[in-house]
Structures are given as C-alpha cells and as structure tokens.
Design a protein around this motif. Structure first.
Motif, PDB file in Angstrom:
ATOM      1  N   LYS A 152      -6.063  -0.568  -9.188  1.00 23.04           N
ATOM      2  CA  LYS A 152      -5.794  -0.428 -10.987  1.00 23.04           C
ATOM      3  C   LYS A 152      -6.657   0.688 -11.325  1.00 23.04           C
ATOM      4  CE  LYS A 152      -6.192  -4.278 -13.096  1.00 23.04           C
ATOM      5  NZ  LYS A 152      -7.063  -5.799 -13.342  1.00 23.04           N
ATOM      6  N   ALA A 153      -7.890   0.915 -10.686  1.00 22.30           N
ATOM      7  CA  ALA A 153      -8.573   2.042 -11.094  1.00 22.30           C
ATOM      8  C   ALA A 153      -8.003   3.599 -11.002  1.00 22.30           C
ATOM      9  CB  ALA A 153      -9.794   1.935 -10.582  1.00 22.30           C
ATOM     10  N   LEU A 154      -7.129   3.481  -9.756  1.00 22.12           N
ATOM     11  CA  LEU A 154      -6.602   4.791  -9.383  1.00 22.12           C
ATOM     12  C   LEU A 154      -5.245   4.813  -9.992  1.00 22.12           C
ATOM     13  CD1 LEU A 154      -8.966   5.034  -7.506  1.00 22.12           C
ATOM     14  CD2 LEU A 154      -7.358   5.476  -5.616  1.00 22.12           C
ATOM     15  N   PHE A 155      -4.531   3.783 -10.423  1.00 30.70           N
ATOM     16  CA  PHE A 155      -3.079   3.902 -10.764  1.00 30.70           C
ATOM     17  C   PHE A 155      -3.028   2.761 -11.898  1.00 30.70           C
ATOM     18  CE2 PHE A 155      -2.890   4.711  -6.109  1.00 30.70           C
ATOM     19  CZ  PHE A 155      -2.320   5.918  -6.140  1.00 30.70           C
ATOM     20  N   PRO A 156      -3.677   3.356 -13.146  1.00 33.06           N
ATOM     21  CA  PRO A 156      -3.664   2.279 -14.160  1.00 33.06           C
ATOM     22  C   PRO A 156      -2.300   2.009 -14.889  1.00 33.06           C
ATOM     23  CG  PRO A 156      -4.850   4.349 -14.722  1.00 33.06           C
ATOM     24  CD  PRO A 156      -4.550   4.401 -13.388  1.00 33.06           C
ATOM     25  N   SER A 157      -1.427   3.118 -14.764  1.00 33.43           N
ATOM     26  CA  SER A 157      -0.178   3.030 -15.469  1.00 33.43           C
ATOM     27  C   SER A 157       0.857   2.449 -14.504  1.00 33.43           C
ATOM     28  CB  SER A 157       0.303   4.325 -16.062  1.00 33.43           C
ATOM     29  OG  SER A 157       0.364   5.333 -14.851  1.00 33.43           O
ATOM     30  N   SER A 158       0.623   2.127 -13.038  1.00 36.44           N
ATOM     31  CA  SER A 158       1.686   1.752 -12.251  1.00 36.44           C
ATOM     32  C   SER A 158       1.857   0.413 -12.336  1.00 36.44           C
ATOM     33  CB  SER A 158       0.985   1.976 -10.783  1.00 36.44           C
ATOM     34  OG  SER A 158       2.107   1.297 -10.034  1.00 36.44           O
ATOM     35  N   ASP A 159       3.045  -0.089 -12.266  1.00 37.30           N
ATOM     36  CA  ASP A 159       3.495  -1.402 -12.339  1.00 37.30           C
ATOM     37  C   ASP A 159       3.135  -2.090 -10.992  1.00 37.30           C
ATOM     38  OD1 ASP A 159       4.767  -1.048 -14.682  1.00 37.30           O
ATOM     39  OD2 ASP A 159       6.724  -0.756 -13.973  1.00 37.30           O
ATOM     40  N   GLU A 160       2.839  -1.394  -9.851  1.00 43.23           N
ATOM     41  CA  GLU A 160       2.548  -1.981  -8.590  1.00 43.23           C
ATOM     42  C   GLU A 160       1.482  -1.039  -7.900  1.00 43.23           C
ATOM     43  OE1 GLU A 160       6.280  -2.188  -6.307  1.00 43.23           O
ATOM     44  OE2 GLU A 160       6.787  -4.288  -7.036  1.00 43.23           O
ATOM     45  N   PRO A 161       0.409  -1.153  -8.513  1.00 48.66           N
ATOM     46  CA  PRO A 161      -0.877  -0.447  -8.194  1.00 48.66           C
ATOM     47  C   PRO A 161      -1.167  -0.285  -6.877  1.00 48.66           C
ATOM     48  CG  PRO A 161      -1.592  -2.009  -9.707  1.00 48.66           C
ATOM     49  CD  PRO A 161      -0.280  -2.124  -9.766  1.00 48.66           C
ATOM     50  N   GLU A 162      -1.085  -1.689  -6.055  1.00 46.38           N
ATOM     51  CA  GLU A 162      -1.531  -1.902  -5.017  1.00 46.38           C
ATOM     52  C   GLU A 162      -0.663  -1.218  -3.910  1.00 46.38           C
ATOM     53  OE1 GLU A 162      -3.715  -5.609  -3.682  1.00 46.38           O
ATOM     54  OE2 GLU A 162      -2.846  -6.173  -5.447  1.00 46.38           O
ATOM     55  N   GLU A 163       0.542  -1.438  -4.273  1.00 45.78           N
ATOM     56  CA  GLU A 163       1.600  -0.692  -3.412  1.00 45.78           C
ATOM     57  C   GLU A 163       1.468   0.776  -3.508  1.00 45.78           C
ATOM     58  OE1 GLU A 163       4.818  -0.603  -0.562  1.00 45.78           O
ATOM     59  OE2 GLU A 163       3.892  -2.492  -1.668  1.00 45.78           O
ATOM     60  N   ALA A 164       1.335   1.342  -4.496  1.00 45.80           N
ATOM     61  CA  ALA A 164       0.965   2.850  -4.668  1.00 45.80           C
ATOM     62  C   ALA A 164      -0.311   3.380  -4.088  1.00 45.80           C
ATOM     63  CB  ALA A 164       0.656   3.165  -6.325  1.00 45.80           C
ATOM     64  N   LEU A 165      -1.313   2.372  -3.903  1.00 48.64           N
ATOM     65  CA  LEU A 165      -2.542   2.959  -3.175  1.00 48.64           C
ATOM     66  C   LEU A 165      -2.345   2.463  -1.700  1.00 48.64           C
ATOM     67  CD1 LEU A 165      -5.602   3.378  -2.871  1.00 48.64           C
ATOM     68  CD2 LEU A 165      -6.110   1.201  -3.402  1.00 48.64           C
ATOM     69  N   TRP A 166      -1.568   1.747  -1.280  1.00 48.96           N
ATOM     70  CA  TRP A 166      -1.254   1.548  -0.060  1.00 48.96           C
ATOM     71  C   TRP A 166      -0.480   2.768   0.563  1.00 48.96           C
ATOM     72  CZ3 TRP A 166      -2.318   0.373   4.623  1.00 48.96           C
ATOM     73  CH2 TRP A 166      -1.343  -0.047   5.768  1.00 48.96           C
ATOM     74  N   ASN A 167       0.650   3.158  -0.295  1.00 52.51           N
ATOM     75  CA  ASN A 167       1.395   4.348   0.214  1.00 52.51           C
ATOM     76  C   ASN A 167       0.677   5.623   0.295  1.00 52.51           C
ATOM     77  OD1 ASN A 167       3.831   3.017   0.221  1.00 52.51           O
ATOM     78  ND2 ASN A 167       4.371   3.309  -2.010  1.00 52.51           N
ATOM     79  N   ALA A 168      -0.504   5.834  -0.512  1.00 55.45           N
ATOM     80  CA  ALA A 168      -1.374   6.871  -0.555  1.00 55.45           C
ATOM     81  C   ALA A 168      -2.074   6.632   0.912  1.00 55.45           C
ATOM     82  CB  ALA A 168      -2.345   6.845  -1.525  1.00 55.45           C
ATOM     83  N   ILE A 169      -2.779   5.385   1.320  1.00 56.56           N
ATOM     84  CA  ILE A 169      -3.579   5.467   2.460  1.00 56.56           C
ATOM     85  C   ILE A 169      -2.628   5.636   3.711  1.00 56.56           C
ATOM     86  CG2 ILE A 169      -4.714   3.563   3.831  1.00 56.56           C
ATOM     87  CD1 ILE A 169      -5.843   2.305   1.280  1.00 56.56           C
ATOM     88  N   LYS A 170      -1.421   5.144   3.635  1.00 56.27           N
ATOM     89  CA  LYS A 170      -0.574   5.445   4.984  1.00 56.27           C
ATOM     90  C   LYS A 170      -0.455   7.069   5.274  1.00 56.27           C
ATOM     91  CE  LYS A 170       2.776   2.919   3.291  1.00 56.27           C
ATOM     92  NZ  LYS A 170       4.134   2.555   3.464  1.00 56.27           N
ATOM     93  N   LYS A 171      -0.370   7.976   4.182  1.00 55.16           N
ATOM     94  CA  LYS A 171      -0.401   9.073   4.345  1.00 55.16           C
ATOM     95  C   LYS A 171      -1.367   9.790   5.042  1.00 55.16           C
ATOM     96  CE  LYS A 171       3.391   9.873   0.789  1.00 55.16           C
ATOM     97  NZ  LYS A 171       3.570  10.456  -0.402  1.00 55.16           N
ATOM     98  N   THR A 172      -2.794   9.511   4.491  1.00 59.34           N
ATOM     99  CA  THR A 172      -4.044  10.121   4.696  1.00 59.34           C
ATOM    100  C   THR A 172      -4.191   9.673   6.170  1.00 59.34           C
ATOM    101  OG1 THR A 172      -5.217   8.213   4.025  1.00 59.34           O
ATOM    102  CG2 THR A 172      -4.847   9.876   2.566  1.00 59.34           C
ATOM    103  N   VAL A 173      -3.748   8.445   6.714  1.00 58.99           N
ATOM    104  CA  VAL A 173      -3.949   8.209   8.005  1.00 58.99           C
ATOM    105  C   VAL A 173      -3.086   8.393   9.181  1.00 58.99           C
ATOM    106  CG1 VAL A 173      -5.849   6.326   7.399  1.00 58.99           C
ATOM    107  CG2 VAL A 173      -3.467   5.512   7.614  1.00 58.99           C
ATOM    108  N   ARG A 174      -1.876   9.087   8.599  1.00 59.88           N
ATOM    109  CA  ARG A 174      -0.691   9.507   9.476  1.00 59.88           C
ATOM    110  C   ARG A 174       0.079   8.313  10.078  1.00 59.88           C
ATOM    111  NH1 ARG A 174      -4.687  13.050   9.683  1.00 59.88           N
ATOM    112  NH2 ARG A 174      -4.207  15.127   9.660  1.00 59.88           N
ATOM    113  N   LEU A 175       0.001   7.276   9.149  1.00 61.81           N
ATOM    114  CA  LEU A 175       0.743   5.943   9.580  1.00 61.81           C
ATOM    115  C   LEU A 175       2.168   6.150   9.286  1.00 61.81           C
ATOM    116  CD1 LEU A 175      -0.106   3.199  10.684  1.00 61.81           C
ATOM    117  CD2 LEU A 175       0.011   2.263   8.472  1.00 61.81           C
ATOM    118  N   ASP A 176       2.525   7.275   8.402  1.00 58.93           N
ATOM    119  CA  ASP A 176       3.833   7.595   8.007  1.00 58.93           C
ATOM    120  C   ASP A 176       4.689   8.272   8.846  1.00 58.93           C
ATOM    121  OD1 ASP A 176       2.418   9.978   7.338  1.00 58.93           O
ATOM    122  OD2 ASP A 176       3.479  10.171   5.606  1.00 58.93           O
TER     123      ASP A 176
END
Length: 407
Positions: A152-176
């Motif tokens: 919520k702190a990173l994506f305050p305007s998102s309807d699904e902030p946890e999903e948005a954060l998870w997508n960001a994490i996946k890219k940084t750890v090359r899980l995508d």
C-alpha cells in the motif's frame, strides 16, 4: 498471486539462495501476516530433502504496541530465549532464510530515541548470530515477499497493491525468466567478471563525486577482496546471500575515509525513514552529520558503539540494474541498495579480506576492517555519480561515469 509462483520462488531461494543440502535443517524468519507463504517455503524445503524446517515469526503490529506501552529499559532487556533461538541455527549448521515484507511506516510517529536504544541493545544481544552470518559460518539468504502495508505504501492508488508489488519483486529476482536458475547463473558470471577485474587492479582507494555534493575518498583495507553475488560458506558450499543482488563489494579502510557524502535514496531503518542526510568523514570517522528527516534515528545509528560511525562496506552498482530501471523506490534496503552504489556504517564483512574469515578481531582491525555490532547500508549512487579507482602510485582508472560501469 498464485501458489505455483511462490513454489517456483521458494525453489529459487532454497536452491540458488541458501543452496539447501539434503539432510540439512533450514530456519525461516517471516512476518506472521504471510504465514501462508512460509508454509509453501517449508513444504518445498522438505521436497528438496531438508531434515527439518522451522519458522520464526515476527509481527510489526505487536512491535509497535511494545514501543507505545513498554518502557525503554524493559525493551532493551532482550529475552535470552530470543537469542538462543538464533544461536540454535548456528549450532545446528542450518541454512537461514529471512523472508522480509516490512512496512516502511511501521514505527512512524513513535519515540525515535527509544527505537534507537532498542536497536542498539538488539545488535549487542545478537552479535554471535550476526558474526556467523558475516563470516559465512552458515549459509543465509534474504528475500522479499509482498506484505499488505508495504504494498500500500508503494502502490497507494492501485486496486491490487500486493499483486503490483509481487510483479515488481518477480522481475528483480528474474523469476519472470523462462529459466530463472539459468538467468541467475549468467548474471552471477557478469558480476564475478567485474569483481575479478577490480581484484586484478588492487586499488588503494576509490573516489566518489556527484553534483549533489558528494566528494568522498574511500581508502581500501589492506588485503581487501572484491566479492560478488555468489560466496562460499565455511562448509565449502556456494550460496547467494541476497535475492535480488547487483553489487560488487569490499572492505574500506576504517581510518582512510575522507570527505562528504550525501544519500541518493531514503534509508528505512527500524520502521523509520531517514532522508536528506549528509555525512562528513575525517580519517574514517563521521565528524558531522545532518538529516532533513529522521535525524534522531541517524544519531542513534551513529552512536550504537565505537565503530558505528565508521564505514564497513563499499559497494559498486550500475544504474542499469533491473531494480534501478524499474524506477520504483522500494523503501526497502534489500532492493534500494541494489539500485545504487552504497556504503555501510558499521561492521565489515571479514570475508572481504584475504583470509579474513580466519582472522581474530585484532588482526582484522590492523588490516583496516571496521568492527561494530551494526551494519547499516545507505545509498549514494546518483545518476551523475563518477567513481575512479586510485592505485598506490596515484594513477587513476575511471570505473563508473554517470552512474554506470565503464569497464
């Protein structure tokens, strides 16, 4: 967030991170709100042949209540059972995985001096465990999972902030990637090549300059070694301590840091944000400091012990890393330090000196490696950062220009 994705992530952390061996135990530290993810990691650990898997839960909301209602003396009296729980990991030769999802505002508005005092007490109480981590007597890995308040702190305007954060994490750890383990092998090879170049040069110092006012010369410890993402534990097994990681790092000389440095990104420490801060060094020691935000917390860090106001790590990172290119400020040191060159106040990693993991404290100090109960990273890499390596004869080699590698 799909269970299958977390399984894939757990396998990456356990296989490439701590490199869990069959018959070995593994301990997890995890926020209680993500017990569901912890269970997935435990199940995957057993599937990989773990002898035993145990989770140590933490709860930021309970921590906040403690800071609000308990006095400082009580909070600084660290329970022996908490210390024993960490020491047990070392005694068993277990792997250790820290799953983090901290709310950057968890302790916002609370007594900063109390927080600093408790942080100092905890650092002293857990010195044995921290020493085991920093000398690689155990294999360890820090990895992030999406937390509700952090998202919520990173994506305050998102309807699904946890999903948005998870997508960001996946890219940084090359899980995508189609093959995350292969992607990590290739990434590690690049980092190792840069470390090998720096080790071949044996620079005596580094010089950092940026238009924000940073003008800092960092002398390097005698016999320093540049390390990259992958390290070797005391048992001879290779592992990766941070997922994600983009850094090449080594030990500064504790008495040869001079000049001024300004932070490039906010530092979140114990649930408080420190930002707009400047440190001035003379002969390795911070002689003056200021901060626009969180100055009392910064003061608490610097006064933790005799070595807390000196530098224990210098790390080089290009601004073209996946984290930096995302443009996202994670408000979490695991990520933000890997988007920017950084320094660390406090203890040096003994492994960043040749034979350092076998050296006693006096020998490490004599070589220039700093000692402290803390190790706090802060980011200094701006878009116009320039870094040069200085040889003992004064000759210079340009290493980074405008925040990017040139070697």
């Amino acid at each position: 967030m799909k269970t299958e994705e977390f399984k894939k992530y757990a396998q990456l952390v356990l296989k490439k991170g701590v490199n869990l061996q069959k018959g070995q135990s593994v301990f997890f530290n995890c926020p209680v709100e993500r017990a569901d993810v912890a269970r997935i990691f435990v199940k995957e650990a057993y599937a990989l042949g773990a002898a035993y898997a145990k989770v140590l839960y933490n709860d930021e909301k309970l921590d906040r209540l403690s800071y609000e209602y308990a006095d400082t003396k009580t909070l600084c009296d660290i329970f022996p059972s908490a210390v024993l729980a960490k020491d047990e990991i070392v005694q068993k030769g277990a792997a250790y995985v820290s799953l983090i999802a901290e709310d950057p505002n968890a302790l916002k508005g609370l007594d900063e001096e109390k927080i600093a005092a408790v942080s100092k007490a905890r650092a002293a109480a857990f010195q044995n465990f921290q020493g085991a981590v920093m000398t690689n007597r155990i294999r360890w890995c820090v990895a992030a999972i999406p937390g509700k308040e952090w998202a919520k702190a990173l994506f305050p305007s998102s309807d699904e902030p946890e999903e948005a954060l998870w997508n960001a994490i996946k890219k940084t750890v090359r899980l995508d990637s189609s093959d995350p383990e292969k992607a990590w092998r290739e990434h590690i090879d690049v980092l190792n090549a840069r470390a090998a170049f720096l080790n071949g040069k044996s620079f005596a110092a580094l010089h950092f300059t940026a238009s924000c006012g940073t003008d800092l010369t960092v002398g390097l410890a005698d016999g320093h070694v540049w390390l990259a993402a992958e390290e070797t534990a005391a048992d001879g097994v290779r592992f990766i301590a941070n997922l994600p990681t983009e850094e090449i790092f080594t030990a500064p000389h504790r008495e040869k840091v001079n000049g001024t440095v300004k932070n490039a990104l906010p530092l979140v420490e114990d649930g408080n944000v420190i930002d707009g801060f400047t440190l001035e060094f003379k002969n390795g020691e911070v002689v003056s400091y200021s901060a626009e935000k969180g100055e009392k917390v910064l003061q608490g860090i610097l006064s933790s012990d005799a070595g807390a106001n000196r530098i224990g790590e210098v790390a080089l990172i290009g601004k073209n890393s996946p984290i930096a290119k995302s443009g996202l400020l994670f408000l979490n040191t695991l990520f933000d330090e890997n988007a920017s060159c950084h320094l660390a106040l406090g203890k040096a990693y003994p492994t960043t000196l040749r034979g350092g993991d076998a050296m006693q404290k006096d020998a490490l100090l004599a070589a220039g490696a700093n000692d402290s109960s803390i190790h706090v990273d802060f980011m200094i890499g701006t878009d116009d950062l320039r870094v040069t390596g200085i040889l003992a004869d004064g000759k210079e080699t340009l290493l980074m220009e405008n925040g990017n590698w040139v070697i």
